[in-house]
Design an enzyme around this catalytic site. Structure first.
Site, PDB file in Angstrom:
ATOM      1  N   ARG A  51       0.931  -1.284  -0.415  1.00 57.28           N
ATOM      2  CA  ARG A  51       0.299  -0.514   0.082  1.00 57.28           C
ATOM      3  C   ARG A  51       0.994   1.463  -0.104  1.00 57.28           C
ATOM      4  O   ARG A  51       0.775   2.263  -0.729  1.00 57.28           O
ATOM      5  CB  ARG A  51      -1.064   0.041   1.471  1.00 57.28           C
ATOM      6  CG  ARG A  51      -2.267   1.367   1.102  1.00 57.28           C
ATOM      7  CD  ARG A  51      -2.958   0.923   2.329  1.00 57.28           C
ATOM      8  NE  ARG A  51      -2.205   1.025   3.982  1.00 57.28           N
ATOM      9  CZ  ARG A  51      -2.942   1.127   4.619  1.00 57.28           C
ATOM     10  NH1 ARG A  51      -4.122   0.718   5.063  1.00 57.28           N
ATOM     11  NH2 ARG A  51      -2.460   1.468   5.581  1.00 57.28           N
ATOM     12  N   LYS A 150      -2.493   7.314   1.153  1.00 60.39           N
ATOM     13  CA  LYS A 150      -1.929   7.766   2.586  1.00 60.39           C
ATOM     14  C   LYS A 150      -1.329   8.214   2.901  1.00 60.39           C
ATOM     15  O   LYS A 150       0.298   8.057   2.798  1.00 60.39           O
ATOM     16  CB  LYS A 150      -1.629   6.780   3.447  1.00 60.39           C
ATOM     17  CG  LYS A 150      -2.342   6.334   5.076  1.00 60.39           C
ATOM     18  CD  LYS A 150      -1.802   5.003   5.715  1.00 60.39           C
ATOM     19  CE  LYS A 150      -1.270   5.378   7.512  1.00 60.39           C
ATOM     20  NZ  LYS A 150      -3.004   6.040   7.940  1.00 60.39           N
ATOM     21  N   GLU A 183     -15.721   7.087   6.229  1.00 62.53           N
ATOM     22  CA  GLU A 183     -14.733   7.063   7.695  1.00 62.53           C
ATOM     23  C   GLU A 183     -14.736   7.637   8.517  1.00 62.53           C
ATOM     24  O   GLU A 183     -14.758   8.855   8.777  1.00 62.53           O
ATOM     25  CB  GLU A 183     -13.419   6.230   6.403  1.00 62.53           C
ATOM     26  CG  GLU A 183     -12.770   7.578   6.226  1.00 62.53           C
ATOM     27  CD  GLU A 183     -10.954   7.223   5.422  1.00 62.53           C
ATOM     28  OE1 GLU A 183     -11.087   6.001   6.070  1.00 62.53           O
ATOM     29  OE2 GLU A 183     -10.946   8.124   5.236  1.00 62.53           O
TER      30      GLU A 183
HETATM   31  N1  PMP Z   1      -8.919   5.680   8.285  1.00 65.33           N
HETATM   32  C1  PMP Z   1      -7.664   6.552   7.212  1.00 65.33           C
HETATM   33  C2  PMP Z   1      -8.072   7.286   7.862  1.00 65.33           C
HETATM   34  C3  PMP Z   1      -7.179   5.815   8.356  1.00 65.33           C
HETATM   35  O1  PMP Z   1      -5.646   7.583   8.955  1.00 65.33           O
HETATM   36  C4  PMP Z   1      -6.772   4.792   9.222  1.00 65.33           C
HETATM   37  C5  PMP Z   1      -5.131   4.581   8.890  1.00 65.33           C
HETATM   38  N2  PMP Z   1      -5.407   4.353  10.790  1.00 65.33           N
HETATM   39  C6  PMP Z   1      -8.091   3.955   8.437  1.00 65.33           C
HETATM   40  C7  PMP Z   1      -8.943   4.427   8.278  1.00 65.33           C
HETATM   41  C8  PMP Z   1      -7.825   2.496   9.013  1.00 65.33           C
HETATM   42  O2  PMP Z   1      -6.266   1.755   7.959  1.00 65.33           O
HETATM   43  P1  PMP Z   1      -5.466   0.960   8.846  1.00 65.33           P
HETATM   44  O3  PMP Z   1      -6.591  -0.614   8.971  1.00 65.33           O
HETATM   45  O4  PMP Z   1      -5.148   0.301   7.678  1.00 65.33           O
HETATM   46  O5  PMP Z   1      -5.256   1.157   9.593  1.00 65.33           O
END
Ligand code: PMP
Length: 290
Positions: A51, A150, A183
């Site tokens: 990723r 990200k 989210e």
């Molecule tokens: N959404 C956002 C905006 C995030 O920054 C994150 C990670 N902290 C997540 C969802 C969750 O992603 P992951 O399970 O890959 O940590």
């Protein structure tokens, strides 16, 4: 004191620095990953690094290492810090450049690996559920800056997080510009209604969380559930029997209240508890590293 890997060297954490001309600092030009170590194993290391490289490619940043090399560097940093349980922060910045925006005047990316211990939400929240709010601020639309990248540009999330903190809670649910559920500021969201688990699709403009994928592909199916990825509106979330969040730092955590409204009977529901338990069992016994 932990050792930070930065551009090929291990540096004591108190001495690790980036240049004031680094475009990561000047413009938030870069990307990052948060990864967990459980019982000596690095959960979904490969998926996080893949990723990371996808984020980097989408902003045309070349880290100067292959995926395999980066995996090796992360493992080496974990080993030198003798960290059996903890958190890894992987950062690529555009590197040192001029004060102008042009990213191609930064010849070499800065690559950083930090290994630290982690503070989760307080234990009672996993038992009793957490309270969240609905942020007024919408999630940045994917046409502007796709949340699947990200990036080091987290001001959209930080401003919604400030709304949460001002309201006395730790997380905020963000809607997209069409008013659909997207989210939270650092977590993905799931709802359960009449025994069916649903979560917004990536097309809603969200980060495709690694924990989200783990729940959809492994944890929920292991408990006999299929997760539906579909558009959700806020009313459905407020009317759900159970709501839970997923994230690398949060793991799986139940939501008890959204603003003034309680979710279900205002406690963590049975399916959420089962998913939390299954997640903890999986990571403590044999965290998948793929
Ligand atoms: N959404 C956002 C905006 C995030 O920054 C994150 C990670 N902290 C997540 C969802 C969750 O992603 P992951 O399970 O890959 O940590």
């Amino acid at each position: 004191m932990s050792k930070i890997w930065i551009d090929g060297k291990f540096i004591d954490s108190s001495k690790a620095k980036v240049s004031v001309f680094d475009h990561g600092l000047l413009y938030g030009d870069g990307c990052f990953e948060g990864i967990r170590i459980y019982n000596g194993r690095i959960l979904k290391l490969r998926s996080h690094i893949v990723r990371m490289f996808e984020s980097a490619a989408s902003i045309r940043l070349q880290p100067g290492h292959s995926i395999d090399e980066m995996e090796e560097i992360v493992r080496e940093t974990v080993a030198i810090n003798e960290q059996k349980d903890g958190y890894i922060r992987l950062v690529f910045t555009r590197g040192k450049g001029t004060l102008g925006l042009n990213p191609f005047l930064c010849p070499t990316a800065t690559v950083i690996v930090i290994v630290e211990s982690i503070k989760l939400y307080p234990n009672e929240m996993y038992e009793d559920g957490m309270s969240i709010i609905v942020a007024n601020r919408p999630r940045v639309p994917k046409e502007c800056l796709d949340p699947q990248v990200k990036s080091l540009n987290y001001l959209n999330n930080i401003l919604a997080k400030i709304e949460a903190i001002d309201a006395g809670v730790l997380e905020a649910l963000m809607l997209n510009l069409d008013g659909e559920v997207a989210e939270c500021t650092g977590d993905n969201i799931f709802i359960i209604k009449d025994g069916t688990i649903s979560t917004p699709p990536t097309s809603a403009g969200i980060l495709n969380g690694i924990t989200r994928q783990l729940v959809i592909e492994d944890i929920a199916p292991d408990l006999g559930y299929t997760v539906q990825e579909r558009k959700l509106d806020l009313e459905e979330v407020l009317d759900a029997d159970e709501v839970f969040l997923t994230g690398t730092a949060a793991e799986v955590i139940g939501v008890s209240h959204i603003g003034e409204k309680s979710v279900g009977c205002g406690k963590v529901g049975p399916i959420t508890h089962a998913l939390e338990d299954k997640f903890r069992k999986m990571v403590s016994e044999n965290a998948p590293e793929d």
